[in-house]
Design a protein around this motif. Sequence first.
Motif, PDB file in Angstrom:
ATOM      1  N   TRP A  75      34.659  47.659  32.977  1.00 37.50           N
ATOM      2  CA  TRP A  75      35.027  47.651  34.218  1.00 37.50           C
ATOM      3  C   TRP A  75      35.333  46.710  34.864  1.00 37.50           C
ATOM      4  O   TRP A  75      34.458  45.345  34.752  1.00 37.50           O
ATOM      5  N   HIS A  76      36.419  46.202  35.464  1.00 40.09           N
ATOM      6  CA  HIS A  76      36.501  44.930  36.219  1.00 40.09           C
ATOM      7  C   HIS A  76      37.603  45.237  37.218  1.00 40.09           C
ATOM      8  O   HIS A  76      38.309  46.237  37.273  1.00 40.09           O
ATOM      9  N   TYR A 116      36.862  48.374  44.467  1.00 40.97           N
ATOM     10  CA  TYR A 116      36.009  48.250  43.251  1.00 40.97           C
ATOM     11  C   TYR A 116      34.383  48.183  43.484  1.00 40.97           C
ATOM     12  O   TYR A 116      33.686  48.940  42.829  1.00 40.97           O
ATOM     13  N   LEU A 149      31.530  51.106  41.964  1.00 43.34           N
ATOM     14  CA  LEU A 149      30.465  50.709  41.198  1.00 43.34           C
ATOM     15  C   LEU A 149      29.276  51.173  41.813  1.00 43.34           C
ATOM     16  O   LEU A 149      28.350  51.676  41.198  1.00 43.34           O
ATOM     17  N   PRO A 155      29.347  51.478  33.896  1.00 47.70           N
ATOM     18  CA  PRO A 155      29.630  51.209  32.446  1.00 47.70           C
ATOM     19  C   PRO A 155      28.779  50.325  31.558  1.00 47.70           C
ATOM     20  O   PRO A 155      28.047  49.588  32.259  1.00 47.70           O
ATOM     21  N   PHE A 158      30.343  45.362  32.900  1.00 47.71           N
ATOM     22  CA  PHE A 158      31.004  45.400  34.425  1.00 47.71           C
ATOM     23  C   PHE A 158      30.942  44.158  34.851  1.00 47.71           C
ATOM     24  O   PHE A 158      29.880  43.167  34.792  1.00 47.71           O
TER      25      PHE A 158
END
Length: 438
Positions: free
Chosen positions: A46-47, A85, A89, A99, A102
């Motif tokens: 994830w980003h 984001y 998270l 994830p 990340f």
Amino acid sequence: MKKMLLMGLTIMMVVVLAACGSNNKAGSETGNSAAGGSGQISLSIWHNFSGDDQRAKTMRGLIEQYQSAHPEVKLDVQAIPADGYKQRLKTVAAANELPDVFLTNPGSMIAEFYNGDLIQPIDDLLSAHQGEWSDQFLPGAFDALSFDGKVYGAPINLSPSTILYYNSALFEKYNVKVPETWDELMTAVQAFKDNNIIPIVMGNKANWVANSTVMSVLGDRVTGSDWYLNAVKGEGASFTDPEFVQALTYFKQLADAGAFQDGANSIDNAQAEQLFSQEQAAMTLGGNWTLTDLASTASEDFLNKVEVTTFPSVPDGKGESNAVTASTGTGFALNKKVEGAARDAALDLIYTISGPDAQKAIAESNILVNYKVDMDTAKATPLFTKTYELISSVPFAPVYDAYMSSAGTEALNNGLQELMLGGDPAAVAKKVQEAQGN
């Protein structure tokens, strides 16, 4: 022509709380891939590089590069817009479903994952690439991503958050002095309002913007960094102290004077930067992201008009009068559950997207990095060079939301929106102190 650019800073960290459960589907392998067989490894990453700016394109390109080089790895890539984001998270962390790899902020954000026993160190990766990679980071680069002597993330940038970008042509046109003091700032605000120019454009729909880009530096000017760090820890200082109330009062004074445009809490950062690049605003406060956004979206003619400086000093301020708030930047962390061949693949992925070639590519996309980079300056905009020179010449101060607890940060974010709508500084300070919980 190539020129060596050295970029860096040292930041101290504060650790906060965490949340976790159990039950996660971490990186996995099928068949016998660990033994070199035909099995496939699955990894998730994830980003927040979801936009069209140069940095986002560069980071997505690096991940695609890894995918092409590793067909044995099935990669599940999630590019989540930056405004949501952090909350995404937090949600998956609370369910212990992070994830495998990340992007995380340094400071309080990664500390929550560490305190929740959700991430694992990557020191073996750094040791394996010591000469050609990990030794090339500048002093302090890993401080904000380390706990108990171990490193939990590889930094990919340097994150100043309070650079004052201004349109020099508008200042010249309306004969306004670039402000160096609080009084000069208030004079500039009135002068631009009188000429129907937004003095300081802000997109605070995602409510972290006012905190990171204005309050962090304004508070530091008033209280100094030591007072702030003590207040965060509850050691001899409180957010209800008069100096912090004074800092909030200055912020409210800016809002009451019309420094920010009407509806600043209703538009996002990209919309605000668009108003700046359309020359409807004289100033904006931002960070690394502003550099790469403007490089991607603004005309060359406009970029040549933009200059950078630091936020003005305040009367009787205890902080450094020219400091810029900054952190060591974001980095990629590794879920604690990833092991075996999946862990080896995840470390290779982290190296690909934050190793030496990646650092060079990131810098050449007009992002300041915390790494010794031999970059092609022809690929950087003049604004990047000006900003680098500014950052290299000023002291650093803490970014507020990198140190406060999540609850304290959210209380301050909400409180600043309240002040922009007429709220009371003392009442906001009380809420912040209660949320911070010291």
